[in-house]
Design a protein around this motif. Structure first.
Motif, short mmCIF file in Angstrom:
data_model
loop_
_atom_site.label_atom_id
_atom_site.label_comp_id
_atom_site.label_asym_id
_atom_site.label_seq_id
_atom_site.Cartn_x
_atom_site.Cartn_y
_atom_site.Cartn_z
N THR A 77 26.98 4.86 54.79
CA THR A 77 27.79 6.03 55.22
C THR A 77 26.71 7.04 55.38
O THR A 77 25.68 7.32 54.58
CB THR A 77 28.59 6.52 54.25
OG1 THR A 77 28.20 6.54 52.84
CG2 THR A 77 29.82 5.34 54.03
N ASP A 126 26.95 10.26 55.19
CA ASP A 126 27.01 11.55 54.21
C ASP A 126 26.99 11.08 52.79
O ASP A 126 27.58 11.81 51.87
CB ASP A 126 28.22 12.30 54.65
CG ASP A 126 29.51 11.54 54.67
OD1 ASP A 126 29.37 10.24 54.39
OD2 ASP A 126 30.45 12.20 55.23
N SER A 144 29.54 9.39 51.56
CA SER A 144 30.89 9.38 51.14
C SER A 144 31.18 7.98 50.82
O SER A 144 30.33 7.12 51.27
CB SER A 144 31.80 9.94 52.22
OG SER A 144 31.62 9.23 53.17
N PHE A 145 31.98 7.84 50.06
CA PHE A 145 32.70 6.21 49.67
C PHE A 145 33.09 5.26 50.83
O PHE A 145 33.63 6.27 51.86
CB PHE A 145 33.70 6.37 48.63
CG PHE A 145 33.00 6.66 47.41
CD1 PHE A 145 31.99 6.09 46.69
CD2 PHE A 145 33.67 7.69 46.65
CE1 PHE A 145 31.59 6.50 45.66
CE2 PHE A 145 33.10 8.15 45.46
CZ PHE A 145 32.19 7.34 44.80
N VAL A 168 28.71 2.77 48.74
CA VAL A 168 28.57 3.62 50.11
C VAL A 168 27.83 2.73 51.04
O VAL A 168 27.22 3.29 52.03
CB VAL A 168 27.58 4.78 49.69
CG1 VAL A 168 28.41 6.03 48.68
CG2 VAL A 168 26.36 4.50 49.01
#
Ligand code: ASP
Ligand code: MG
Length: 420
Positions: free
Chosen positions: A318, A320, A322-323, A351
């Motif tokens: 990902t 950023d 994020s999950f 991630v």
């Protein structure tokens, strides 16, 4: 009722075709539905014809088609005397249809032309085998499966209309057996409701045979191959591959899923639904027992090893940190469905996620590009995917020693390793 399927390698020349006759003679007074592929590498040769035609190279396409024709005529000459002329009439109809088409200019999709051209491989091979069997006294009826197998118009990967096809089998195929014991027909091909020929996907003849077995409520399906039976590994890659006498349907579905080239993956379901056993029999020696695949559970199987080369690993991260939630996952699956690719292995982490798939360059590039909207994408090519069912640690160690392991997935039953 028995259903037999002979693949391309089992009818690749006149000697092999004679052997088909010998095998059928082992089953006197039986009703046998015989499903046959195109001779040898004919399907590949016809693909080249379709490609040349679609590229606008008419002369080249005609020349390539001529070579396919001549090869079939040569084999027929070795096999036939009294039945040669009627066969010629039949073959000429197939030839003419393709040659007319080749004189046109392509105005429709490639896949449409592919199916109109490629389907003649099966039509020619079955016409020759049928004529030969009649000539040696094995009275049989030749059947154009396009009158029976109704499909949609998803050319090159057509889907069977099961209900309509079942009705045709009941109304048209069953009565043929009132007059003869043997009916000869084509695997791999079908027809739309507008009378356009279709194909069911490469190696689809096994599936055709399984559909016939299902719809005719056959006692069994036998697929005649150039092996003793199913082996626990590809004997071309592993000199000590072991023969397996008995397998469960689910085991074979799993093996095919991991990439074993045993049986076309779609073959099992129609058989399993009616509990019809599948025999993988040895073409060169009909007296060998082969492998039986059925509903019974089979214990003490040897490790089953499947090696797939030419794999690519996509590492997605990902952007950023994020999950990885439901949305990016479902977007990813949607992309794969659109491109008609499927992962051979998928592993998700918080991630990042990793996908291992067959390296179809054009599709991988499209997938990587689409995924790069939500992820950082890394692509690694030239990898091998090793899958072992019923593994033990010694074997796993031996098979991965000296390799760099990129990814490993393990359950009590199966281990999969992406390595280079
Ligand atoms: N002749 C087709 C192919 O080579 C179908 C088959 O053999 O099952 O793919
Ligand atoms: Mg084949």
């Amino acid at each position: 009722m028995l259903v037999f399927k002979f693949g391309g390698a089992s009818v690749s020349n006149y000697e092999k075709i004679k052997n088909v006759g010998e095998i059928i003679q082992h089953f006197p007074n039986q009703k046998i539905m015989v499903v046959i592929s195109a001779m040898g590498k004919t399907t590949n040769a016809l693909e080249k014809v379709a490609e040349a035609f679609y590229a606008g190279k008419k002369e080249e396409a005609l020349e390539l088609y001529r070579a396919v024709k001549l090869q079939h005529l040569d084999e027929a000459k070795f096999l036939l005397v009294t039945h040669f002329n009627p066969l010629m009439v039949q073959l000429n109809d197939f030839f003419t249809e393709v040659e007319w088409l080749l004189h046109d200019k392509p105005v429709r999709d490639y896949d449409y032309y592919y199916d109109q051209i490629v389907c003649t491989g099966e039509l020619m091979s079955t016409a020759i085998v049928s004529a030969y069997l009649n000539e040696i006294g094995l009275k049989n009826e030749w059947l154009d499966v396009r009158d029976i197998f109704r499909t949609d118009d998803n050319f090159r990967d057509a889907t069977i209309d099961f209900n309509f096809t079942q009705q045709q089998v009941t109304a048209q195929v069953k009565p043929l057996f009132d007059d003869v014991d043997i009916v000869i027909t084509q695997g791999f091909i079908g027809c739309t409701d507008e009378n356009e020929s279709t194909t069911l996907g490469r190696e689809g003849s096994d599936y055709s045979a399984a559909l016939f077995a299902n719809m005719l409520d056959a006692e069994s399906l036998s697929i005649w191959k150039d092996v003793k039976g199913v082996m626990n590994a590809d004997p071309k890659q592993f000199a000590d591959a072991q023969y397996i006498s008995e397998l469960n349907y689910d085991e074979v579905i799993e093996m095919a899923y991991y990439g074993a080239q045993v049986i076309h993956p779609k073959t099992i379901k129609p058989l399993q639904n009616k509990d019809i056993p599948l025999y993988v029999k040895c073409f060169a020696d009909a007296s060998l027992p082969g492998t039986v695949i059925h509903n019974e559970s089979v214990k003490n199987l040897p490790p089953i090893i499947v090696v797939k080369q030419n794999q690519v690993l996509l590492q997605l991260h990902t952007k950023d940190f994020s999950f990885i939630g439901e949305q990016p996952m479902s977007d990813l699956y949607e992309m794969m469905a659109k491109l008609k690719v499927k992962p051979n292995l998928i592993q998700t982490h918080a991630v990042s996620l990793q996908l291992c798939m067959d390296d179809r360059s054009d599709k991988i590039e499209k997938l990587a590009l689409a995924a790069s909207q939500s992820f950082d994408v890394q692509v690694e090519r030239g990898l091998t995917l090793l899958s072992i069912r019923h593994y033990n640690n010694d074997l796993l160690e031996k098979m991965t020693s000296g390799k760099i392991i990129e990814l490993k997935q393990q359950s009590p039953e199966t281990v999969q390793v992406v390595m280079k």
